[in-house]
Design an enzyme around this catalytic site. Structure first.
Site, PDB file in Angstrom:
ATOM      1  N   ASP A 106       5.882  -8.578   2.481  1.00  0.00           N
ATOM      2  CA  ASP A 106       6.369  -7.184   2.911  1.00  0.00           C
ATOM      3  C   ASP A 106       7.513  -6.868   2.073  1.00  0.00           C
ATOM      4  O   ASP A 106       8.621  -7.649   2.033  1.00  0.00           O
ATOM      5  CB  ASP A 106       6.541  -6.950   4.324  1.00  0.00           C
ATOM      6  CG  ASP A 106       6.595  -5.583   4.657  1.00  0.00           C
ATOM      7  OD1 ASP A 106       5.647  -5.107   5.456  1.00  0.00           O
ATOM      8  OD2 ASP A 106       7.379  -4.592   4.082  1.00  0.00           O
ATOM      9  N   HIS A 121     -14.862   1.356  10.637  1.00  0.00           N
ATOM     10  CA  HIS A 121     -13.618   2.099  10.888  1.00  0.00           C
ATOM     11  C   HIS A 121     -13.392   2.354  12.338  1.00  0.00           C
ATOM     12  O   HIS A 121     -12.960   3.414  12.806  1.00  0.00           O
ATOM     13  CB  HIS A 121     -13.213   3.601  10.065  1.00  0.00           C
ATOM     14  CG  HIS A 121     -11.716   3.865   9.903  1.00  0.00           C
ATOM     15  ND1 HIS A 121     -11.292   4.139   8.525  1.00  0.00           N
ATOM     16  CD2 HIS A 121     -10.811   3.716  10.689  1.00  0.00           C
ATOM     17  CE1 HIS A 121     -10.125   4.401   8.614  1.00  0.00           C
ATOM     18  NE2 HIS A 121      -9.488   4.037   9.703  1.00  0.00           N
ATOM     19  N   ILE A 175       1.456  -2.886  13.080  1.00  0.00           N
ATOM     20  CA  ILE A 175       0.325  -3.612  13.071  1.00  0.00           C
ATOM     21  C   ILE A 175       0.172  -4.965  12.662  1.00  0.00           C
ATOM     22  O   ILE A 175      -0.004  -5.785  13.311  1.00  0.00           O
ATOM     23  CB  ILE A 175      -0.870  -2.736  12.407  1.00  0.00           C
ATOM     24  CG1 ILE A 175      -1.238  -1.302  12.973  1.00  0.00           C
ATOM     25  CG2 ILE A 175      -2.360  -3.504  12.499  1.00  0.00           C
ATOM     26  CD1 ILE A 175      -2.106  -0.265  12.428  1.00  0.00           C
ATOM     27  N   ASP A 200     -13.116  -3.391   8.096  1.00  0.00           N
ATOM     28  CA  ASP A 200     -13.423  -2.145   8.868  1.00  0.00           C
ATOM     29  C   ASP A 200     -13.254  -1.103   8.136  1.00  0.00           C
ATOM     30  O   ASP A 200     -13.419  -0.026   8.724  1.00  0.00           O
ATOM     31  CB  ASP A 200     -12.121  -2.372   9.992  1.00  0.00           C
ATOM     32  CG  ASP A 200     -12.306  -1.094  11.014  1.00  0.00           C
ATOM     33  OD1 ASP A 200     -13.759  -1.048  11.715  1.00  0.00           O
ATOM     34  OD2 ASP A 200     -11.698  -0.396  11.320  1.00  0.00           O
ATOM     35  N   GLU A 235     -15.724   4.950   1.726  1.00  0.00           N
ATOM     36  CA  GLU A 235     -16.295   5.190   3.260  1.00  0.00           C
ATOM     37  C   GLU A 235     -16.424   6.585   3.768  1.00  0.00           C
ATOM     38  O   GLU A 235     -17.248   6.769   4.554  1.00  0.00           O
ATOM     39  CB  GLU A 235     -15.362   4.361   4.262  1.00  0.00           C
ATOM     40  CG  GLU A 235     -14.077   5.083   4.500  1.00  0.00           C
ATOM     41  CD  GLU A 235     -12.935   4.382   5.482  1.00  0.00           C
ATOM     42  OE1 GLU A 235     -12.993   2.992   5.460  1.00  0.00           O
ATOM     43  OE2 GLU A 235     -12.653   5.058   6.451  1.00  0.00           O
ATOM     44  N   PRO A 261      -0.015  -0.059   3.691  1.00  0.00           N
ATOM     45  CA  PRO A 261      -0.639   1.240   3.631  1.00  0.00           C
ATOM     46  C   PRO A 261      -1.236   1.306   2.120  1.00  0.00           C
ATOM     47  O   PRO A 261      -0.906   0.523   1.254  1.00  0.00           O
ATOM     48  CB  PRO A 261       0.549   2.197   3.613  1.00  0.00           C
ATOM     49  CG  PRO A 261       1.753   1.492   3.159  1.00  0.00           C
ATOM     50  CD  PRO A 261       1.424  -0.055   3.680  1.00  0.00           C
ATOM     51  N   THR A 298      -8.417  -4.378   7.656  1.00  0.00           N
ATOM     52  CA  THR A 298      -8.767  -3.075   8.827  1.00  0.00           C
ATOM     53  C   THR A 298      -7.490  -2.116   8.305  1.00  0.00           C
ATOM     54  O   THR A 298      -7.373  -1.235   9.084  1.00  0.00           O
ATOM     55  CB  THR A 298      -8.273  -3.760  10.195  1.00  0.00           C
ATOM     56  OG1 THR A 298      -7.014  -4.346   9.879  1.00  0.00           O
ATOM     57  CG2 THR A 298      -9.254  -4.738  10.307  1.00  0.00           C
ATOM     58  N   SER A 299      -7.113  -2.086   7.015  1.00  0.00           N
ATOM     59  CA  SER A 299      -6.069  -1.136   6.847  1.00  0.00           C
ATOM     60  C   SER A 299      -6.720   0.063   5.913  1.00  0.00           C
ATOM     61  O   SER A 299      -6.794   1.048   6.613  1.00  0.00           O
ATOM     62  CB  SER A 299      -4.922  -1.728   5.900  1.00  0.00           C
ATOM     63  OG  SER A 299      -3.842  -1.108   5.971  1.00  0.00           O
ATOM     64  N   ARG A 300      -6.763  -0.014   4.753  1.00  0.00           N
ATOM     65  CA  ARG A 300      -7.612   1.270   4.057  1.00  0.00           C
ATOM     66  C   ARG A 300      -8.461   0.312   2.660  1.00  0.00           C
ATOM     67  O   ARG A 300      -7.961  -0.630   2.426  1.00  0.00           O
ATOM     68  CB  ARG A 300      -6.586   2.004   3.318  1.00  0.00           C
ATOM     69  CG  ARG A 300      -5.831   2.954   4.153  1.00  0.00           C
ATOM     70  CD  ARG A 300      -6.920   3.970   4.674  1.00  0.00           C
ATOM     71  NE  ARG A 300      -6.117   4.871   5.634  1.00  0.00           N
ATOM     72  CZ  ARG A 300      -6.282   4.965   6.931  1.00  0.00           C
ATOM     73  NH1 ARG A 300      -6.737   3.810   7.635  1.00  0.00           N
ATOM     74  NH2 ARG A 300      -5.712   5.873   7.480  1.00  0.00           N
TER      75      ARG A 300
END
Ligand code: NAD
Length: 336
Positions: free
Chosen positions: A174, A295, A155, A258, A263, A206, A232-234
Site C-alpha cells: 500500500d 458483486h 477492507i 466478486d 459487470e 481502489p 473483491t474490489s473492482r
C-alpha cells in the site's frame, strides 16, 4: 430532502423504509439505473441516490443540475463510476459511504478462498446426487501459507486480521502503510516481492489509473505457478484476457472474483433466460478452478443497515449546512 433512489432492489427498500421516517427525508424508489432514459424521473428531487454500476457522466450531471437536483449520494464506497470533475463543474456535491462494513467484504473474500480451496461448492452438488467420492476435492492448509494483500485500507486490513487468524504469513503493499495493518499481522513489502512470494493474492485497492490492470501478463509472470487470485474490489484491477490465458496454461491455480470489468452489462440482473454475449465471462465460467459471485461481498444485513444510515446522515448534514465528511472531490489526496 426528497430522494430519488435508483437501482432499487428489495433489500434497499427494506433498510431505507426502516430508517427514512426517523431521518425526516422522503424517498421514491426506481428499479432502473439513472440514465438519459430515466433522468426525467428525478424531476422534483433534491437528491439522487445511485449504486455501483451506474455510470454518472457529464451529460447526466448537467441534466440533474438543470432540473434542480442538489446532491448526488452514492450508496457505495467506490466512486470510479462518477465523473467527479463534471460534478464539481455543475456544482453538485457527491457523497459516498466509506467503510460501511469492512468485515462484510473481507469475510466474503475469505469465503471465496475457502470455497475454491476446499471445493465445498462441488461437494454440495456431489453429495446431493449421492456421490460421496472425494476424488478431485483435495485442498491445501491455509495455515503457514503466504497471503499477499494489495491495498490495506479498511477492507484490506480487516482481511489481514482474518488471514492472520488462519495462521497465514501476510505480505502487504500500500503506498500508505499503516501501523493498524502491521498490528493486524502484515509485513509491508514492494509489489514484486508480494507477487513472487504469495500463494494467494487478494486485491483491496481502489480502481485508479495506477491500479488499472495491476494483475496483467507481466505481474502474473512473477507469481508462483499455482497462485490463487482473489478480487473483491473492482473488476478492472484485473486484465481479464491475460488471466484467461494464464488459466489455460495452468499458470494460475485458481481465480475467485466478486467483481468483473464488464459487470455493468451483467450483474444485479436475472439473465438466466438470455444468451450471454460476453465471451470473457463465459470462458471464465467454464474453468473448474474459477469461482464468480455477482458483486455480493457487501451484502450483509449489517452492511445494508450501515449504508442506509450513512447515506441518510450525509444528506442530513448537507441540509443542515454542516461539513459532510464523506464528500468526494476530484483526485482526493488519499488516492492520488
Ligand atoms: P479504503 O479507501 O479504506 O482503502 C483503499 C486502500 O488502497 C488505501 O489504503 C489506499 O492507500 C490503497 N491504495 C491506493 N492506491 C494504491 C495502489 N496503487 N496500490 C495499492 N494500494 C493502493 O477502501 P476500502 O473501504 O478498503 O475499499 C477498497 C475497495 O473495495 C473499494 O475501492 C471498492 O472498490 C471495493 N469494494 C468492493 C465491495 C464489494 O461488494 N465487492 C464493497 C465495498 C468496497
Amino acid at each position: 430532502m426528497h430522494i430519488s433512489l435508483f437501482s432499487a432492489k428489495g433489500y434497499d427498500r427494506e433498510f431505507f423504509d426502516e430508517q427514512i421516517g426517523e431521518s425526516g427525508h422522503t424517498i421514491t424508489y426506481f428499479e432502473d439505473i439513472l440514465s438519459t432514459d430515466t433522468l426525467a424521473l428525478a424531476e422534483g428531487s433534491d437528491a439522487v441516490c445511485v449504486f455501483v454500476n451506474n455510470p454518472v457522466d457529464r451529460k447526466l450531471l448537467e441534466g440533474l443540475s438543470k432540473m434542480g437536483v442538489r446532491v448526488l449520494a452514492l450508496r457505495s464506497a467506490g466512486f470510479n463510476h462518477v465523473d467527479l470533475e463534471a460534478a464539481e463543474d455543475v456544482g453538485i456535491p457527491v457523497f459516498r459511504v466509506p467503510a460501511y462494513s469492512p468485515e462484510a467484504v473481507s469475510e466474503h473474500t475469505m469465503a471465496l478462498i475457502l470455497t475454491l480451496n476446499r471445493k465445498t461448492h462441488k461437494a454440495y452438488n456431489r453429495v446431493r446426487e449421492n456421490n460421496f467420492s472425494l476424488d478431485g476435492l483435495t485442498g491445501f492448509n491455509l495455515h503457514g501459507k503466504t497471503v499477499g494483500v494489495i491495498g490495506t485500507g479498511a477492507i484490506g486490513t480487516a482481511f489481514c486480521r482474518i488471514a492472520a487468524g488462519f495462521g497465514c504469513r501476510i505480505l502487504a503493499f500500500d503506498p500508505k502503510p499503516s501501523d493498524e495493518t502491521r498490528e493486524a499481522g502484515a509485513h509491508f513489502t514492494n509489489p514484486e516481492t508480494l507477487f513472487s512470494e504469495s500463494n494467494i493474492i487478494s486485491l483491496h485497492c481502489p480502481l485508479i489509473p495506477q491500479t488499472r490492470h495491476i494483475i496483467n501478463q507481466k505481474s502474473i509472470s512473477m507469481m508462483k505457478e499455482d497462485v490463487m487470485l482473489i478480487n473483491t474490489s473492482r473488476g478492472a484491477l484485473i486484465d481479464t484476457p491475460a488471466v484467461i490465458r494464464a488459466l489455460k496454461k495452468k499458470r494460475v491455480g485458481a481465480l475467485g472474483i466478486d467483481v468483473y470489468e464488464q459487470e455493468e452489462n451483467l450483474f444485479f440482473r436475472d439473465l438466466s433466460g438470455e444468451v450471454i454475449q460476453d465471451d470473457d465471462i463465459t470462458r471464465l465460467m467454464s474453468f473448474p478452478n474459477v469461482l464468480i459471485t455477482g458483486h455480493q461481498a457487501f451484502l450483509t444485513r449489517e452492511a445494508l443497515r450501515e449504508i442506509t444510515r450513512i447515506t441518510l446522515n450525509n444528506l442530513t448534514a448537507y441540509e443542515m449546512d454542516k461539513p459532510v465528511q464523506n464528500e468526494i472531490k476530484p483526485k482526493p489526496a488519499s488516492e492520488s
